[in-house]
Design a protein around this motif. Structure first.
Motif, PDB file in Angstrom:
ATOM      1  N   GLN A 104       0.761  -1.260  -0.255  1.00 21.77           N
ATOM      2  CA  GLN A 104      -0.219   0.103   0.088  1.00 21.77           C
ATOM      3  C   GLN A 104       0.931   1.322   0.091  1.00 21.77           C
ATOM      4  N   PRO A 105       0.812   2.034  -1.034  1.00 25.00           N
ATOM      5  CA  PRO A 105       1.651   3.168  -1.037  1.00 25.00           C
ATOM      6  C   PRO A 105       0.821   4.375  -0.037  1.00 25.00           C
ATOM      7  N   ILE A 106       1.913   5.184   0.530  1.00 22.36           N
ATOM      8  CA  ILE A 106       1.595   6.243   1.601  1.00 22.36           C
ATOM      9  C   ILE A 106       1.989   7.528   1.008  1.00 22.36           C
ATOM     10  N   ALA A 107       1.266   8.334   0.973  1.00 23.37           N
ATOM     11  CA  ALA A 107       1.500   9.538   0.688  1.00 23.37           C
ATOM     12  C   ALA A 107       0.794  10.872   1.344  1.00 23.37           C
ATOM     13  N   THR A 108       1.428  12.034   1.410  1.00 20.92           N
ATOM     14  CA  THR A 108       1.070  13.148   2.115  1.00 20.92           C
ATOM     15  C   THR A 108       1.602  14.272   1.533  1.00 20.92           C
ATOM     16  N   ASP A 109       0.745  15.129   1.450  1.00 18.44           N
ATOM     17  CA  ASP A 109       1.220  16.906   1.019  1.00 18.44           C
ATOM     18  C   ASP A 109       1.934  17.489   1.920  1.00 18.44           C
ATOM     19  N   ARG A 110       2.187  16.730   3.337  1.00 19.06           N
ATOM     20  CA  ARG A 110       2.933  17.581   4.361  1.00 19.06           C
ATOM     21  C   ARG A 110       4.288  17.308   4.021  1.00 19.06           C
ATOM     22  N   ALA A 111       4.731  16.685   3.072  1.00 16.58           N
ATOM     23  CA  ALA A 111       6.075  16.301   2.926  1.00 16.58           C
ATOM     24  C   ALA A 111       6.147  16.297   1.459  1.00 16.58           C
ATOM     25  N   PRO A 112       7.541  16.451   0.801  1.00 16.95           N
ATOM     26  CA  PRO A 112       7.705  16.849  -0.430  1.00 16.95           C
ATOM     27  C   PRO A 112       7.170  15.653  -1.407  1.00 16.95           C
ATOM     28  N   ALA A 113       6.598  15.796  -2.564  1.00 12.81           N
ATOM     29  CA  ALA A 113       6.320  14.961  -3.623  1.00 12.81           C
ATOM     30  C   ALA A 113       7.440  14.098  -3.880  1.00 12.81           C
ATOM     31  N   ALA A 114       7.259  12.858  -4.364  1.00 11.03           N
ATOM     32  CA  ALA A 114       8.334  12.034  -4.815  1.00 11.03           C
ATOM     33  C   ALA A 114       8.837  12.816  -6.163  1.00 11.03           C
ATOM     34  N   ILE A 115      10.291  12.781  -6.459  1.00 13.62           N
ATOM     35  CA  ILE A 115      10.878  13.199  -7.621  1.00 13.62           C
ATOM     36  C   ILE A 115      11.083  12.370  -8.425  1.00 13.62           C
ATOM     37  N   GLY A 116      10.751  11.063  -8.348  1.00 10.54           N
ATOM     38  CA  GLY A 116      10.973  10.056  -9.142  1.00 10.54           C
ATOM     39  C   GLY A 116      10.038   8.993  -9.273  1.00 10.54           C
ATOM     40  N   PRO A 117      10.313   7.870  -9.865  1.00  7.41           N
ATOM     41  CA  PRO A 117       9.212   6.744  -9.879  1.00  7.41           C
ATOM     42  C   PRO A 117       9.166   6.030  -8.553  1.00  7.41           C
ATOM     43  N   TYR A 118       8.825   6.634  -7.423  1.00  9.92           N
ATOM     44  CA  TYR A 118       8.858   5.974  -6.139  1.00  9.92           C
ATOM     45  C   TYR A 118       7.648   6.413  -5.376  1.00  9.92           C
ATOM     46  N   SER A 119       7.264   5.896  -4.200  1.00 12.92           N
ATOM     47  CA  SER A 119       6.154   6.450  -3.364  1.00 12.92           C
ATOM     48  C   SER A 119       6.902   7.080  -2.190  1.00 12.92           C
ATOM     49  N   GLN A 120       6.416   7.981  -1.390  1.00 14.26           N
ATOM     50  CA  GLN A 120       7.088   8.250  -0.039  1.00 14.26           C
ATOM     51  C   GLN A 120       7.214   7.515   0.751  1.00 14.26           C
ATOM     52  N   ALA A 121       6.540   6.267   0.716  1.00 14.73           N
ATOM     53  CA  ALA A 121       6.388   5.182   1.620  1.00 14.73           C
ATOM     54  C   ALA A 121       5.410   4.089   1.295  1.00 14.73           C
ATOM     55  N   THR A 122       5.697   2.945   1.553  1.00 12.25           N
ATOM     56  CA  THR A 122       5.063   1.734   1.160  1.00 12.25           C
ATOM     57  C   THR A 122       5.005   0.808   2.525  1.00 12.25           C
ATOM     58  N   ARG A 123       3.678   0.553   2.659  1.00 13.73           N
ATOM     59  CA  ARG A 123       3.176  -0.356   3.832  1.00 13.73           C
ATOM     60  C   ARG A 123       3.019  -1.874   3.211  1.00 13.73           C
ATOM     61  N   CYS A 124       3.672  -2.720   3.908  1.00 16.20           N
ATOM     62  CA  CYS A 124       3.619  -3.976   3.727  1.00 16.20           C
ATOM     63  C   CYS A 124       3.375  -4.824   5.108  1.00 16.20           C
ATOM     64  N   GLY A 125       2.161  -5.168   5.308  1.00 16.74           N
ATOM     65  CA  GLY A 125       1.986  -5.823   6.438  1.00 16.74           C
ATOM     66  C   GLY A 125       2.037  -4.882   7.666  1.00 16.74           C
ATOM     67  N   LYS A 126       2.755  -4.978   8.701  1.00 16.17           N
ATOM     68  CA  LYS A 126       2.874  -4.312   9.883  1.00 16.17           C
ATOM     69  C   LYS A 126       4.131  -3.442   9.712  1.00 16.17           C
ATOM     70  N   THR A 127       4.733  -3.289   8.653  1.00  9.83           N
ATOM     71  CA  THR A 127       6.036  -2.480   8.274  1.00  9.83           C
ATOM     72  C   THR A 127       5.716  -1.376   7.242  1.00  9.83           C
TER      73      THR A 127
END
Length: 127
Positions: free
Chosen positions: A4-27
């Motif tokens: 599950q990708p994680i995104a917020t406008d309270r941090a800079p948008a990704a400047i490449g083909p990646y997510s700000q964060a990715t959830r996998c299970g409990k990590t």
């Protein structure tokens, strides 16, 4: 396990083909943050301490978007263009974390995106 990708406008948008964060299970795996102002997308002014604070503020925003906080961080990777900044970065990190501290590595690199001097990535773990 679905990602599950994680995104917020309270941090800079990704400047490449990646997510700000990715959830996998409990990590949650947070991509590296450099000292970009989320409103302008530009590097912040100031010294290494100001840059490091912006990086940790950006990481905190992504942690919150993932349903956590910096208290949930179990590992940090710090990338510096000058290991001479190690003590200043440690001092700023101590403003954001308390014992028990996350595991950490600090690596000197030849260059970072946009000419940044510091980048930090992290891993969150939830019970």
């Amino acid at each position: 396990m679905p990602r599950q990708p994680i995104a917020t406008d309270r941090a800079p948008a990704a400047i490449g083909p990646y997510s700000q964060a990715t959830r996998c299970g409990k990590t949650v795996f947070l991509s590296g943050q450099i000292p970009l102002d989320p409103a302008t997308g530009q590097l912040v002014d100031g010294d290494i301490a100001a840059h490091t604070r912006r990086v940790f503020d950006n990481l905190q925003a992504v942690c919150v978007a993932a349903g956590g906080s910096l208290d949930d961080v179990v590992r940090i990777g710090i990338y510096l263009t000058d290991l001479g900044d190690f003590a200043a970065v440690n001092a700023v990190m101590a403003e954001y974390f308390s014992a028990p501290y996350p595991a950490r590595s600090t690596i000197q690199v030849s260059a970072l995106p946009r000419g940044a001097q510091v980048e930090v990535d992290a891993i969150l773990a939830f019970d």
